[in-house]
Write an enzyme that holds these catalytic residues in place. Structure first.
Site, mmCIF file in Angstrom:
data_model
loop_
_atom_site.group_PDB
_atom_site.id
_atom_site.type_symbol
_atom_site.label_atom_id
_atom_site.label_comp_id
_atom_site.label_asym_id
_atom_site.label_seq_id
_atom_site.Cartn_x
_atom_site.Cartn_y
_atom_site.Cartn_z
ATOM 1 N N PHE A 137 49.974 8.846 -5.698
ATOM 2 C CA PHE A 137 50.563 8.001 -6.741
ATOM 3 C C PHE A 137 50.648 6.553 -6.254
ATOM 4 C CE2 PHE A 137 54.473 6.110 -8.604
ATOM 5 C CZ PHE A 137 53.978 5.962 -9.898
ATOM 6 N N GLN A 138 50.177 5.637 -7.074
ATOM 7 C CA GLN A 138 50.149 4.209 -6.764
ATOM 8 C C GLN A 138 49.406 3.910 -5.463
ATOM 9 O OE1 GLN A 138 54.163 2.535 -7.316
ATOM 10 N NE2 GLN A 138 53.599 2.125 -9.435
ATOM 11 N N LYS A 165 53.955 3.124 3.978
ATOM 12 C CA LYS A 165 55.404 3.310 3.832
ATOM 13 C C LYS A 165 56.041 3.957 5.061
ATOM 14 C CE LYS A 165 58.792 5.524 0.781
ATOM 15 N NZ LYS A 165 59.724 4.445 0.471
ATOM 16 N N MET A 176 38.290 -26.499 -23.295
ATOM 17 C CA MET A 176 37.054 -26.720 -22.545
ATOM 18 C C MET A 176 35.935 -25.813 -23.059
ATOM 19 S SD MET A 176 35.864 -28.774 -20.371
ATOM 20 C CE MET A 176 36.810 -29.493 -19.033
ATOM 21 N N GLU A 186 52.921 -9.935 -10.191
ATOM 22 C CA GLU A 186 52.516 -10.249 -8.822
ATOM 23 C C GLU A 186 51.487 -11.375 -8.748
ATOM 24 O OE1 GLU A 186 52.777 -7.211 -10.045
ATOM 25 O OE2 GLU A 186 53.957 -5.964 -8.670
#
Lengths: 574, 165
Positions: free
Chosen positions: A115-116, A165, A482, A53
């Protein structure tokens, strides 16, 4: 009057279509499956499946930064959303309009450690322009319209919409009602500069002896490049761009004195230090520009134009603050110049230009070639040559980013795409993919390093799936360049963890993903390989260029010094 | 120096946390914070008292103003204004001498005894920060303070000046 009924998920996708959104970059998961089903059953909005993502957010940024259209990201609840955090922060720091559609567990489960589940609104609060807790399907179209309006207007930035949801539920249907004409009593960004301040600014400008126009990303965001060019020519003023503002004035323009700041040119930093009037347009006096603020341009009167009032006098005190959209303010300045009878004169600032030309002759960007080792600078010069200077150049973060900024003169705004404010490694490849989605026929190059590319290298798979033939050029110095440079200069050469001990075989890796891999390890092969790479139009080319690992980025400001305290080369101060 | 900011903002979920988050994120200090809906239920009003010089306060004001939910911000400090805070103090009042003394002090400060127990008085007082501090000081000399709860400052401009939409 339409009597058609839609589910929450359908309302969401229909809203995007209504706002002319062409692409969503995202990754599915449990809480957003209704949205994915709605995407499947329509053609107006395309979805691009990434592999992580974070890459979705950077792809959206690459798409937005190149095209100017608002980027959309879709992620599932919990880990999907938290993976977006870096990209959201990146968009926030560089003021990039972006809308993140963040799936969430059902409203009935929120707060129960389901969950999640993560509190994505809470997690992202310090790094968003605004966020919405959406709690009913009926408000979805207006929330999306508001989100895009907020993301794009004023000082642009990322907006998060939390989507539980249960409001996406396909069983509950309602009509589509959207008010595209967004009005908010609490949000009315000021776009026009105050006329009294404009008069004061012009009075200073016409009496200036040593004027410098210093511009930043705001010029690019406001699409004010043409007007800036006209203003620069009218005043015959020297103009410097920040890292974010490159391309705002063509890098080939006679009045362009190069990028300023930490790795800017001697002429840009010297001119800033010597200026009596600084006209700052859409730039925010970042610490990578000012160096030690107390020593910054002590003799200059600063006219600061910015759409964000918080940017004005935050680090450097502005003598004439002007809050407004730079595009509109340049018009106002021009009109006021007309009013006071200012005429264009080629000899304006003649003495000032004489001084600047002395600094120009220091050739800040000179470097020594080596018969057997490839210098990173020459790789960038070769990319420029083989793309006619027309490519979208996306960079990651590190030495290669600075070399790309220094050695590829950008002719147009939006051609240079990099992570300026946050400095996010892993940005380059997905950003290049986003630019390629927006401009499939253009040359899109990702200039990266062996460290940076590995932070989102899994997206080579996405490139294969959607046929995104970008050219990846790795300035491979077998180290975190760097970091290593700072360790050389500041930490007595102790290379603590800046060495990459086990690099993959990038050619085989590219081939494993179905792409073309090429390795270049001798200067004599460089040009031929570039020519070959850019001739391949339909496949991704991964060029692993082994460069001289001892090369440092110069010029470089001396730490804690004034803006023009600089190393020109190793051991040589300006 | 001490400053008082009045903020009108949309009465939306999360709006308050944005304000508080902004203060901590940008290393600004909050001395006290009061918030409730106004006569217009869709608008909340916050009073924040904070510390900072002019430059800090300018940044705070601008940063707060930048939040999308914020409708208006006003700095009350430099103009004529009224400040009030409410305090509830629970003290030991074991014997007649102490009870009389607590009552006397409450009267002098124009406070009210709003709860009386076998050994306990609870006193309510409103006023500016100075008055409340000296009230607590004086009570402390006379008896043992069990509990203090202060509401934080609310403020409003004097005269016709008003912070409205």
């Amino acid at each position: 009057m339409t009597t058609e009924q839609y589910s929450g998920a359908e309302l969401l996708i229909k809203s995007l279509a209504e706002l002319d959104v062409e692409y969503i970059f995202g990754y599915p998961g449990g809480s957003v499956l209704d949205i994915y089903d709605a995407i499947f059953r329509q053609d107006a909005v395309s979805h691009i499946l990434v592999r992580h993502e974070q890459a979705a957010t950077h792809m959206a940024e690459g798409y937005t930064r190149s095209s100017g259209k608002c980027g959309y990201v879709l992620a599932t609840s919990g880990p999907g959303n938290t993976n977006c955090i870096t990209g959201i922060a990146n968009a926030y720091m560089d003021s990039i309009p972006m809308v993140v559609l963040a799936g969430q567990v059902a409203a009935t489960l929120i707060g129960g450690d389901a969950f999640q589940e993560t509190d994505i609104i809470g997690c992202s609060r310090p790094i968003v322009k605004h966020s919405f807790n959406c709690r009913s399907a009926s408000e979805l179209p207006n929330v999306v319209a508001k989100a895009q309006y907020i993301a794009e207007s004023g000082r642009p930035g990322p907006v998060v919409i939390e989507l539980p949801k249960d409001i996406l539920n396909p069983d509950i249907k309602m009509p589509f009602v959207m008010n595209k004409d967004v009005k908010m009593r609490s949000y009315n960004p000021n776009i026009k500069g105050h006329s009294k301040q404009i008069r004061k600014a012009v009075e200073k400008i016409v009496n200036a002896k040593k004027l410098v126009i210093y511009t930043g990303g705001g010029i690019v965001l406001a699409n004010a490049s043409e007007k800036l060019t006209t203003l620069v020519e009218r005043l015959n003023a020297p103009c410097t761009n920040t890292l974010m503002g490159l391309g705002g004035l063509s890098g080939l323009h006679d009045n362009f004195i190069g990028m300023l700041g930490m790795h800017g040119t001697a002429e840009a930093n010297k001119a800033m230090a010597g200026a009596d009037i600084i006209l700052a347009l859409g730039a925010r006096f970042d610490d990578r520009v000012t160096n030690k603020v107390e020593k910054f341009c002590p003799n200059a009167t600063i006219i600061h134009v910015d759409i964000d009032p918080t940017s004005i006098s935050k680090t450097v005190n502005a003598h004439i603050p002007i809050v407004g959209n730079v595009d509109i303010v340049i018009d106002q300045l021009t009109a006021q110049l007309d009013e006071v009878g200012h005429k264009h004169n080629k000899d304006d600032f003649k003495e000032w230009w004489n001084e600047i030309n002395v600094w120009r002759n220091l050739n800040s960007f000179s470097y020594e070639k080596h018969p057997d080792k490839i210098k990173p600078q020459q790789v960038v010069e070769s990319i420029y040559k083989h793309t006619n200077g027309d490519a979208y150049v996306c960079s990651d973060v590190g030495q290669h980013q600075m070399f790309a900024a220094q050695y590829y003169p950008f002719k147009k705004p939006r051609q240079w795409i990099n992570s300026g404010g946050l400095g996010t490694m892993g940005f380059g490849l997905p950003a290049a993919m986003g630019a390629k989605v927006a401009f499939p026929d253009a040359h899109v190059v990702c200039v990266t390093g062996d460290g940076s590319i590995q932070m989102n290298i899994q997206e080579l798979s996405t490139c294969l799936q959607y046929n995104l033939p970008v050219v990846v050029v790795t300035l491979n110095n077998r180290s975190l360049g760097m970091v290593r440079q700072w360790q050389d200069m500041i930490y007595g050469g102790r290379h603590s963890s800046s060495y990459m001990e086990s690099l993959p075989d990038f050619i085989k890796l590219a081939e494993a993903y179905g792409h073309v891999g090429m390795q270049v390890n001798h200067p004599d092969e460089l040009d031929g390989a570039m020519k070959e790479a850019f001739a391949i139009k339909n496949r991704l080319v991964f060029m692993d260029v082994l460069v001289d690992e001892t090369e440092h980025v110069y010029p470089m400001q001396v730490r804690f010094g004034a803006v023009d305290d600089m190393w020109l080369k190793k051991g040589e101060k300006v | 120096m001490r400053r008082i900011l009045s903020i009108l903002l949309e009465n939306e979920p999360g709006a308050l946390s944005r304000i508080v988050g902004l203060f901590s994120q940008r290393a600004f200090n909050i001395e006290s914070l009061c918030v409730a809906a106004t006569d217009e239920p869709t608008i909340s009003r916050i009073t924040i008292s904070t510390f900072g010089d002019d430059k800090v306060l300018e940044q705070i004001t601008k940063q707060v103003n930048k939040l999308i939910d914020v409708i208006r911000v006003s700095d009350l400090t430099d103009r004529a204004h009224i400040e009030r805070e409410l305090v509830l103090v629970k003290v030991l009042a074991m014997n007649n001498v102490t009870r009389t003394e607590v009552k006397r002090i409450a009267d002098i400060f124009r406070g009210d005894i709003i709860d009386v127990g076998k050994q306990i008085y609870t006193v309510q007082l409103t006023g500016d920060g100075d008055k409340i501090a000296s009230f607590i000081d004086v009570l402390n000399n006379e008896t043992e303070i069990i509990e203090v709860v202060r509401s934080g400052t609310v403020g409003i401009a004097r005269g016709e000046k008003a912070l409205r939409v």
